[in-house]
Design an enzyme around this catalytic site. Structure first.
Site, PDB file in Angstrom:
ATOM      1  N   ASP A  28      40.051  -3.127  49.499  1.00  0.00           N
ATOM      2  CA  ASP A  28      41.301  -3.885  49.459  1.00  0.00           C
ATOM      3  C   ASP A  28      41.324  -4.807  50.677  1.00  0.00           C
ATOM      4  O   ASP A  28      41.084  -4.368  51.800  1.00  0.00           O
ATOM      5  CB  ASP A  28      42.475  -2.890  49.502  1.00  0.00           C
ATOM      6  N   TYR A  33      46.958 -12.802  51.418  1.00  0.00           N
ATOM      7  CA  TYR A  33      47.387 -14.212  51.482  1.00  0.00           C
ATOM      8  C   TYR A  33      47.464 -14.683  52.939  1.00  0.00           C
ATOM      9  O   TYR A  33      47.102 -15.816  53.265  1.00  0.00           O
ATOM     10  CB  TYR A  33      48.760 -14.400  50.833  1.00  0.00           C
ATOM     11  N   ARG A  65      53.951  -7.369  60.941  1.00  0.00           N
ATOM     12  CA  ARG A  65      54.312  -6.008  60.523  1.00  0.00           C
ATOM     13  C   ARG A  65      54.761  -5.159  61.710  1.00  0.00           C
ATOM     14  O   ARG A  65      55.520  -4.212  61.552  1.00  0.00           O
ATOM     15  CB  ARG A  65      53.144  -5.356  59.769  1.00  0.00           C
ATOM     16  N   ASP A 120      43.121  -8.904  45.196  1.00  0.00           N
ATOM     17  CA  ASP A 120      42.394  -8.534  46.421  1.00  0.00           C
ATOM     18  C   ASP A 120      41.807  -7.130  46.406  1.00  0.00           C
ATOM     19  O   ASP A 120      41.531  -6.574  47.454  1.00  0.00           O
ATOM     20  CB  ASP A 120      43.294  -8.738  47.658  1.00  0.00           C
ATOM     21  N   GLU A 121      41.681  -6.569  45.224  1.00  0.00           N
ATOM     22  CA  GLU A 121      41.104  -5.221  45.153  1.00  0.00           C
ATOM     23  C   GLU A 121      39.899  -5.202  44.219  1.00  0.00           C
ATOM     24  O   GLU A 121      39.897  -5.876  43.196  1.00  0.00           O
ATOM     25  CB  GLU A 121      42.142  -4.226  44.618  1.00  0.00           C
TER      26      GLU A 121
HETATM   27  P1  TTP Z   1      48.494  -6.232  48.672  1.00  0.00           P
HETATM   28  O1  TTP Z   1      47.075  -5.807  48.734  1.00  0.00           O
HETATM   29  O2  TTP Z   1      49.495  -5.273  48.169  1.00  0.00           O
HETATM   30  O3  TTP Z   1      48.992  -6.638  50.104  1.00  0.00           O
HETATM   31  P2  TTP Z   1      48.214  -7.336  51.277  1.00  0.00           P
HETATM   32  O4  TTP Z   1      46.788  -7.541  50.958  1.00  0.00           O
HETATM   33  O5  TTP Z   1      48.958  -8.573  51.641  1.00  0.00           O
HETATM   34  O6  TTP Z   1      48.413  -6.323  52.445  1.00  0.00           O
HETATM   35  P3  TTP Z   1      47.629  -4.981  52.732  1.00  0.00           P
HETATM   36  O7  TTP Z   1      46.971  -5.176  54.051  1.00  0.00           O
HETATM   37  O8  TTP Z   1      48.696  -3.951  52.807  1.00  0.00           O
HETATM   38  O9  TTP Z   1      46.663  -4.727  51.621  1.00  0.00           O
HETATM   39  O10 TTP Z   1      48.634  -7.547  47.823  1.00  0.00           O
HETATM   40  C1  TTP Z   1      47.656  -8.590  47.855  1.00  0.00           C
HETATM   41  C2  TTP Z   1      48.347  -9.940  47.839  1.00  0.00           C
HETATM   42  O11 TTP Z   1      49.142 -10.057  46.691  1.00  0.00           O
HETATM   43  C3  TTP Z   1      49.273 -10.155  48.995  1.00  0.00           C
HETATM   44  O12 TTP Z   1      48.598 -10.714  50.102  1.00  0.00           O
HETATM   45  C4  TTP Z   1      50.313 -11.054  48.460  1.00  0.00           C
HETATM   46  C5  TTP Z   1      50.301 -10.826  46.983  1.00  0.00           C
HETATM   47  N1  TTP Z   1      51.491 -10.110  46.537  1.00  0.00           N
HETATM   48  C6  TTP Z   1      52.427 -10.754  45.754  1.00  0.00           C
HETATM   49  O13 TTP Z   1      52.268 -11.921  45.424  1.00  0.00           O
HETATM   50  N2  TTP Z   1      53.528 -10.073  45.348  1.00  0.00           N
HETATM   51  C7  TTP Z   1      53.749  -8.789  45.703  1.00  0.00           C
HETATM   52  O14 TTP Z   1      54.761  -8.216  45.313  1.00  0.00           O
HETATM   53  C8  TTP Z   1      52.772  -8.128  46.526  1.00  0.00           C
HETATM   54  C9  TTP Z   1      52.962  -6.709  46.949  1.00  0.00           C
HETATM   55  C10 TTP Z   1      51.666  -8.823  46.914  1.00  0.00           C
HETATM   56 MG    MG Z   2      45.501  -6.009  50.312  1.00  0.00          MG
END
Ligand code: TTP
Ligand code: MG
Length: 606
Positions: A28, A33, A65, A120-121
């Site tokens: 992940d 973004y 954060r 992103d996963e």
């Molecule tokens: P995530 O992997 O949930 O969040 P992240 O990568 O920003 O943070 P983390 O370090 O906790 O993994 O989501 C991936 C991207 O998806 C995130 O950067 C922004 C987008 N996103 C949305 O557009 N809407 C949402 O509700 C969420 C949770 C994420």
């Molecule tokens: Mg992420």
């Protein structure tokens, strides 16, 4: 105590526990973004940064954060907790998608199945790679790379600890490569199944990784406070579980299977139980090209047609960029609306789709492009679909519009490309399996509460964890027939469709086709018909045509419905038959050609 012993029916749902043979990695990207933005502007790294979509901060960097900024916070709230928060608009997903694709492509280097989940996963099944590595590894010196969720009390006899140690090293290599080549920090989870790999992944965030051994699955799962934390448990299932006082994963572990079966199907009850115990045998499925490319835009309310048209026009511009990047020619377009029911304080989605002519798109120097006239044609198709979804004589309130290209024509090159195009199920599927799309009367009705917030979303590349099973061929044919008999719009659809049918099917279609031909020359009988007919986009196929070089037996409509590349290929084949691997034939011996020969389908139907 082992919670599994609490349930008298445990044997039915513990039969997958003994299989620790797989090694799965989940990766992940950290604050995805925000990282894309920080890579573009490195000076942002030291500042608290939030990514804004409409009035929501969808994510933030880890600097932000620290102040307590959470994902999906309202902008107003975020600015209260962190007045210095720098906000960037993240509604244009283009660069995020491009980065997402680069990461996915880079992970292909390990020659293991990679399944993309959202932007992103990624899951990677490194089972075979681990087996290979085992052959040349001194297992006595092996250690876990990164964190281990819990130390084992003894070695598992199946050897999974050793395998997962190797997998943790591979995960580290992958993360390092993503950082070195693309600049992103990531988190990884390593386990013997997808569920545990995904859930353990964020344990040490950001920029770290965690491995969990199978025997700790039950205790780890019991730490999850909400059943909703389990990826495949959605809001409806959560609601049902909560109504039975099953709130935490620990509650779910302890409830008896019999109780679950009162509220869910037997399969679902077993699945829920297994998940609560950290057991999951779903495979990592290599992600292919997206089945559809779409964009949606949501907003508070739009009630005027001209505004809807503007929204669609803006979406179309953005969608065409994605099509160009994708490289395939779309042949089907879907329009989606979310209608607000003011009285019921609810909203629901409806969609309609129809075929579009591939000739709207051209390929210039290998890139899919659309002329202005082509864009106008697409807008005409879009607004016709819109008119079918909305009764303009009454007020309407929309909170979302969406556009998606849902079927594609594969581009082929090379001498055997025509044969491939016509005979290869995969490539033809995108042109032919349009039966569902034609049935535009069957709108999807998905009631959900009206969300006050709005965001731009996409269905691009979102891998389904469990895709629906394929339809049996018979069903496909029945649906196709229904589609053909109702949709009289596109000669191309009928003709190209026929190319794949066997002779018996061809006979059935001939009848339909003759009907359709007649009707395609006359104006639509009923304005309420569910599909677009005689659309400009379609008509040019029927009317157009330059087939001077075609042999006399060739049905020109069929020829003109083919993609340009294929037309060129056919022409050169007819000019120089010795180059061809297709049978050179004449009308007279047409029936003697092999059963699958495409040539006979070019003969005009009597
Ligand atoms: P995530 O992997 O949930 O969040 P992240 O990568 O920003 O943070 P983390 O370090 O906790 O993994 O989501 C991936 C991207 O998806 C995130 O950067 C922004 C987008 N996103 C949305 O557009 N809407 C949402 O509700 C969420 C949770 C994420
Ligand atoms: Mg992420």
């Amino acid at each position: 105590m082992d919670v599994r012993n609490m349930d008298s029916s445990s044997s039915t749902f513990t039969d997958i526990t003994s299989d620790h043979s797989k090694s799965i990695i989940h990766i992940d990207i950290d604050c995805f973004y925000a990282q894309v933005e920080m890579l573009r502007k490195p000076e942002l790294r030291s500042e608290p940064l939030g990514i804004q979509q409409k009035n929501i901060v969808v994510t933030s960097n880890y600097e932000a954060r620290k102040y307590g900024i959470k994902k999906c916070m309202l902008v107003t709230e975020a600015l209260k907790v962190c007045p210095n928060l720098k906000l960037l608009n993240g509604e244009d997903l283009h660069d995020y998608r491009a980065a997402s694709n680069k990461i996915f492509l880079l992970l292909q280097n390990w020659k293991s199945p990679v399944e993309k989940l959202g932007m992103d996963e990624n899951f990677i099944d490194v089972t075979n790679l681990v087996q290979e590595k085992l052959k040349s590894t001194n297992i006595g010196n092996l250690t876990i790379t990164g964190h281990l969720y819990s130390e084992p009390s003894m070695a598992c006899p199946c050897g999974c600890h050793t395998r997962l140690k190797l997998a943790s090293q591979i995960a580290n290599e992958m993360r390092q490569k993503i950082l070195d080549d693309l600049g992103f920090t990531t988190c990884a989870g390593v386990s013997h199944n997808k569920l545990l790999a995904k859930l353990i992944c964020p344990l040490y965030k950001p920029n770290d990784q965690t491995t969990i051994y199978p025997e700790h699955g039950v205790s780890f799962m019991s730490t999850l406070e909400s059943v909703r934390s389990i990826p495949s448990i959605g809001s409806k299932t959560t609601e049902t579980l909560i109504s039975q006082n099953i709130v935490s994963v620990s509650d779910l572990q302890q409830v008896s299977l019999d109780v679950l079966k009162k509220h869910f199907s037997s399969d679902m009850a077993v699945r829920l139980k297994n998940l609560s115990l950290g057991e999951d045998n779903t495979p990592v499925k290599q992600t292919g090209r997206p089945q559809s490319i779409g964009l949606e835009d949501s907003f508070k309310t739009v009630s005027v047609k001209s505004e809807v048209e503007e929204k669609f026009s803006a979406l179309l511009q953005r969608l065409l960029i994605l099509v160009r990047e994708d490289g395939r020619i779309p042949v089907s377009l879907r329009v989606t609306l979310r209608k607000k029911d003011v009285k019921r304080l609810s909203s629901h989605r409806e969609s309609r789709q129809c075929q579009i002519s591939p000739s709207i798109f051209t390929i210039n120097s290998g890139t899919v492009t659309v002329t202005e006239a082509g864009q106008e044609k697409l807008m005409t198709v879009i607004m016709r679909l819109f008119n079918k979804l909305i009764d303009l004589s009454k007020p309407f309130h929309l909170t979302l519009v969406g556009l998606a290209f849902t079927k594609f024509q594969e581009r082929m090159t090379g001498r055997s490309s025509i044969v491939n195009y016509l005979m290869n199920d995969l490539s033809v599927q995108s042109v032919l399996n349009i039966q569902n799309d034609c049935d535009t009367s069957a709108s999807s009705m998905d009631y959900s509460a009206v969300s006050p917030s709005s965001s731009t979303t996409t269905d691009l590349s979102d891998a389904e964890v469990e895709p629906s099973p394929k339809k049996p061929k018979k069903v496909t044919w029945i649906a196709k027939r229904r589609c053909l008999s109702r949709d009289v719009a596109s000669p191309s659809k009928l003709k190209v469709g026929e190319l794949r049918l066997n002779s018996k099917e061809l006979e059935k279609v001939s009848e339909l086709r003759l009907n359709s031909r007649d009707r395609s020359l006359t104006p639509r009988a009923s304005p309420a018909k569910d599909v677009l007919d005689n659309s400009d986009a379609m008509r040019d196929i029927a009317e157009g045509g330059n087939c001077d070089e075609c042999p006399s037996y060739v049905d020109k409509e069929v020829f003109n419905a083919l993609p340009e590349e294929m037309q060129q290929e056919l022409k050169s084949m007819w000019k120089n038959p010795s180059n061809s691997d297709m049978p050179r034939t004449s009308t007279r011996n047409m029936n003697k050609t092999k059963p699958n020969s495409i040539m006979k389908y070019f003969v005009p139907q009597k």
